[in-house]
Design an enzyme around this catalytic site. Structure first.
Site, PDB file in Angstrom:
ATOM      1  N   LYS A  43       0.844  -1.198   0.000  1.00 16.20           N
ATOM      2  CA  LYS A  43       0.000   0.000   0.000  1.00 16.20           C
ATOM      3  C   LYS A  43       0.877   1.246   0.000  1.00 16.20           C
ATOM      4  CE  LYS A  43      -0.427   0.028   5.041  1.00 16.20           C
ATOM      5  NZ  LYS A  43      -1.319   0.066   6.204  1.00 16.20           N
ATOM      6  N   TYR A 261      16.542  29.421   9.186  1.00 13.80           N
ATOM      7  CA  TYR A 261      15.311  30.127   9.518  1.00 13.80           C
ATOM      8  C   TYR A 261      15.097  30.147  11.032  1.00 13.80           C
ATOM      9  CZ  TYR A 261      13.694  30.235   4.665  1.00 13.80           C
ATOM     10  OH  TYR A 261      13.561  30.483   3.327  1.00 13.80           O
TER      11      TYR A 261
END
Length: 367
Positions: A43, A261
């Site tokens: 999956k 950042y």
């Protein structure tokens, strides 16, 4: 006058998929399964490893395959896959029943609405189904008390050829284990004449009594450990996906300067900072904190500051020979995805599935 196109050099990030390791891991799962057969769980695009790539690598080994999407299952049949295929969430519309019958797919039936879809199937349609039992996870399935009646109803439906009894364990990898759920399942199994599938990766490796006719290994196929207290290596598993890149810049940062950042990292001493061409735009976890392990030139160091979309920073202070062009391993061979995931507060499942389309994939270990 003709002009040839210039050679295009892309960013150095690459994901390497080792198909030999994938096959090795499936065989590890099969050894734990004993006489049981094993659905390879593919999956979510085979946990980010590529559905068709993964299934083709396992086509001569796997007893069957398990996934979610009907279109993906049809694509496997169209690619020549003949093994049993189970759809773990079953059908979503009445029309799916005829498609499942045509392509020989086994949908898991987990609610009354799906039984109604089977009842409305066109005459002549016949298919195998799974019956999902909610043994305590409270996600999909019928509660044990009503399962005998549901089984009886399924056996009256012309569309139903055979039934596979299924359930899923919520804590096979944790301290509660499977005993409470298994106690609810045991009477049903004792009275059931058909095949049974219960064990996921963790149950297969740690709870042998849950192994019946079919097992469903997922994470272990891709080289991840389902256990926080046991490494993939100790389980005999090999990493299948290795995410690698290179250093693309080096900054000499003075004490007191910040990196990235938000300036989350402040240097306490002069620091060589390597900038890696990898970020959350490639699937690396944005929330991975500074200190997450990383390999540069095959040696361990750690990330610095906040992960950005296209880049992250690492500490090269103890690696004087490293510089622009040095190879970097984000996770995989030499650095367990489970270890990186634990540092980032996530799971290796999520990291594998998060790999984005812009990352080129290289296959190794193929036939």
């Amino acid at each position: 006058m003709s002009h040839s196109k210039p050679s295009l050099i892309s960013r150095p990030i690459r994901a390497r998929i080792d198909l030999a390791a994938l096959r090795h891991n499936y065989l590890v799962a099969r050894r734990h399964a004993g006489a049981a057969r094993a659905f390879a769980v593919v999956k979510a695009d085979a946990y980010g490893h590529g559905l068709l790539r993964t299934v083709r690598a396992l086509r001569d080994l796997a007893d069957g395959f398990a996934l979610l999407d009907l279109a993906d299952a049809v694509a496997l049949r169209d690619a020549g896959i003949t093994q049993p295929i189970v759809l773990l969430e079953g059908i979503f519309a009445t029309g799916d029943v005829a498609v499942c019958a045509e392509y020989g797919l086994r949908p898991a039936i987990h609610c009354a609405e799906q039984i109604a879809m089977l009842r409305a199937a066109p005459p002549g349609v016949r298919l195998a189904v799974g019956l999902k039992v909610n043994s305590g996870m409270n996600r999909l399935g019928f509660r044990p008390a009503v399962v005998p009646a549901v089984l009886a109803e399924l056996r009256t439906l012309p569309a139903v050829e055979s039934v596979l009894l299924m359930s899923h364990f919520a804590d096979a990898d944790g301290p509660r284990g499977v005993d409470e759920q298994y106690r609810r399942l045991a009477p049903l199994i004792a009275d059931f004449a058909g095949e049974v599938s219960l064990a996921n990766s963790a149950a297969l490796l740690r709870h042998a009594h849950t192994v019946h006719d079919w097992v469903r290994p997922g994470l272990v196929l891709y080289g991840g450990s389902p256990f926080a207290d046991e490494s993939a290596e100790s389980l005999g598993l090999l990493p299948v996906m290795t995410l690698g890149s290179r250093i693309i810049a080096v900054q000499e940062v003075a004490a007191g300067e910040r990196v990235g950042y938000g300036g989350l990292f402040t240097a306490t001493q002069p620091t060589r900072v390597g900038v890696v061409a990898c970020g959350y735009g490639d699937g690396y976890p944005r929330h991975a904190p500074g200190g997450t392990p990383i390999l540069v030139d095959g040696r361990r160091t750690q990330t610095i500051g906040r992960v950005s979309m296209d880049m992250l920073a690492c500490d090269l202070s103890e690696l004087p020979g490293a510089g622009v062009g040095s190879p970097v391993t984000l996770f995989g061979e030499g650095l367990s995805a489970d270890e990186v995931a634990a540092a980032a507060g996530t799971l290796s499942y999520e990291m594998f599935c998060a790999l984005t389309k812009r990352v080129p994939v290289i296959e190794t270990g193929g036939d």
